[in-house]
Design an enzyme around this catalytic site. Structure first.
Site, PDB file in Angstrom:
ATOM      1  N   TYR A  56       0.858  -1.185   0.000  1.00  0.00           N
ATOM      2  CA  TYR A  56       0.000   0.000   0.000  1.00  0.00           C
ATOM      3  C   TYR A  56       0.895   1.237   0.000  1.00  0.00           C
ATOM      4  O   TYR A  56       1.558   1.537   1.003  1.00  0.00           O
ATOM      5  CB  TYR A  56      -0.898   0.035   1.234  1.00  0.00           C
ATOM      6  CG  TYR A  56      -2.026  -0.973   1.251  1.00  0.00           C
ATOM      7  CD1 TYR A  56      -2.373  -1.696   0.125  1.00  0.00           C
ATOM      8  CD2 TYR A  56      -2.758  -1.186   2.416  1.00  0.00           C
ATOM      9  CE1 TYR A  56      -3.419  -2.610   0.154  1.00  0.00           C
ATOM     10  CE2 TYR A  56      -3.799  -2.091   2.460  1.00  0.00           C
ATOM     11  CZ  TYR A  56      -4.130  -2.800   1.328  1.00  0.00           C
ATOM     12  OH  TYR A  56      -5.165  -3.711   1.372  1.00  0.00           O
ATOM     13  N   GLY A 208     -18.375  -1.421  -1.105  1.00  0.00           N
ATOM     14  CA  GLY A 208     -18.148  -1.460  -2.548  1.00  0.00           C
ATOM     15  C   GLY A 208     -17.206  -0.378  -3.017  1.00  0.00           C
ATOM     16  O   GLY A 208     -17.397   0.209  -4.072  1.00  0.00           O
ATOM     17  N   ARG A 209     -16.142  -0.105  -2.203  1.00  0.00           N
ATOM     18  CA  ARG A 209     -15.179   0.972  -2.505  1.00  0.00           C
ATOM     19  C   ARG A 209     -15.875   2.329  -2.607  1.00  0.00           C
ATOM     20  O   ARG A 209     -15.486   3.189  -3.384  1.00  0.00           O
ATOM     21  CB  ARG A 209     -14.405   0.656  -3.787  1.00  0.00           C
ATOM     22  CG  ARG A 209     -13.573  -0.615  -3.675  1.00  0.00           C
ATOM     23  CD  ARG A 209     -12.964  -1.016  -5.012  1.00  0.00           C
ATOM     24  NE  ARG A 209     -12.125  -2.184  -4.858  1.00  0.00           N
ATOM     25  CZ  ARG A 209     -12.575  -3.439  -4.768  1.00  0.00           C
ATOM     26  NH1 ARG A 209     -13.876  -3.657  -4.854  1.00  0.00           N
ATOM     27  NH2 ARG A 209     -11.770  -4.454  -4.616  1.00  0.00           N
ATOM     28  N   GLY A 210     -16.906   2.481  -1.808  1.00  0.00           N
ATOM     29  CA  GLY A 210     -17.642   3.743  -1.772  1.00  0.00           C
ATOM     30  C   GLY A 210     -18.867   3.764  -2.654  1.00  0.00           C
ATOM     31  O   GLY A 210     -19.726   4.638  -2.517  1.00  0.00           O
TER      32      GLY A 210
END
Length: 332
Positions: A56, A208-210
């Site tokens: 990351y 959902g990743r935003g």
């Protein structure tokens, strides 16, 4: 803060974990001071599970967490770390996975230095290396556990057969895999296997990743470096369809007296006491919204209404770009 135990051999952790990926550029530039403040706020609220990966931000995330965790009692939180994804200088340059035993030990040596700790609580290959038997990768983690550098073995994004093979070498505490109202492939074979073997599940991508957070809009322009620009579910044509599902959820949430984000986090948590949702909050505002989801008790009628709003398979588009789908243990 409620707690849950990761499987039959894993640690006791908060019922909601903090995923730190978005603090290191995955969704565009993040504010460092706000990221650190968010980690502090999570710890102060009783969140004890923090998830990161050595890739990351190419080490940025571990260094950030080291700063945020400095001065905290090491026994007051649990670090879950993924390893093995190969990267290049470009943010979009992925070179596959490396699960060779000597690489596993090398990855951990760098991770311990960046995090400023003598151990990680859960260590897991981010993806299975197709060129290395999973038994060899897991065997290397087992040696690190025996040496005291790692407390528990985890897995990430693998199929049921791989879970069984790994678990035969050393008990697996948990599998980290995407699980949300719009990503339910895990329910078919993987989740029953985990429960048969006494393995927990840490669910990432619960919002959902935003996309199903209730805060996304079809005309929202991704910032530079926001990986969601390449996600099929956010592409033109798909995003409008998916956001229509969110509006159906919004009606259920309003009737329940909560936000959409709280509703979908609570739905994941309600799928079993062996599941711990991870929220990728990078601001205190988003964290403050997520935390009350733990106190939201969904009735059977609530769950029925949620499933009507977003039936299995209702989302349009794969959860990853085509080039990355082949490395996943399950599909959407």
């Amino acid at each position: 803060m409620r707690t849950r135990i990761l499987g039959s051999t894993g640690p006791e952790v908060s019922a909601l974990g903090l995923g730190a990926m978005s603090m290191s550029g995955a969704y565009g530039e993040a504010d460092r001071a706000e990221s650190i403040a968010t980690v502090h706020a999570a710890l102060d609220a009783g969140v004890t599970l923090i998830d990161t990966a050595d890739f990351y931000g190419m080490g940025h995330n571990e260094l950030l967490l080291a700063e945020a965790l400095r001065g905290r009692d090491r026994d007051s939180y649990r670090l879950s770390v993924k390893f093995g994804m190969l990267r290049g200088p470009s943010a979009t340059d992925f070179g596959g996975a490396d699960g060779r035993p000597k690489a596993v030990k090398n990855f951990l040596a760098h991770t311990l230095t960046r995090l400023g700790t003598d151990h990680v609580d859960i260590y897991r290959p981010a993806r299975r290396d197709p060129d290395v038997p999973i038994e060899e990768t897991v065997g290397a983690v087992k040696e690190l556990i025996d040496a005291g550098h790692v407390r528990h073995l985890g897995l990430s994004e693998v199929d049921a057969a791989t879970v069984r093979r790994a678990h035969a070498v050393h008990p697996v505490a948990d599998l980290q895999i995407e699980y949300s109202l719009i990503s339910r492939a895990v329910e078919e074979e993987v989740l029953p296997t985990l429960r048969e073997l006494g393995i927990g599940l840490t669910a990432y991508g619960v919002l959902g990743r935003g996309l199903i957070s209730g805060h996304w809009s079809a005309d929202r322009v991704g910032r530079d470096g926001d990986h969601r620009a390449a996600s099929p579910r956010f592409s033109a044509g798909n995003v409008e369809h998916n956001l229509a599902l969110v509006e159906s959820l919004r009606r259920v949430a309003e009737a329940k007296g909560c936000t959409v984000a709280q509703l979908v986090i609570a739905w994941v948590a309600a799928q079993g006491e062996d599941i711990v949702p991870l929220v990728g909050a990078r601001t205190r505002e988003r964290l403050a919204e997520a935390l009350p989801a733990l106190g939201l008790d969904l009735t059977a009628d609530d769950l029925t209404e949620i499933e009507k709003a977003v039936p299995p398979g209702a989302a349009r588009g794969d959860r990853y770009p085509a080039a990355l789908m082949s490395g996943l243990g399950v599909g959407n």
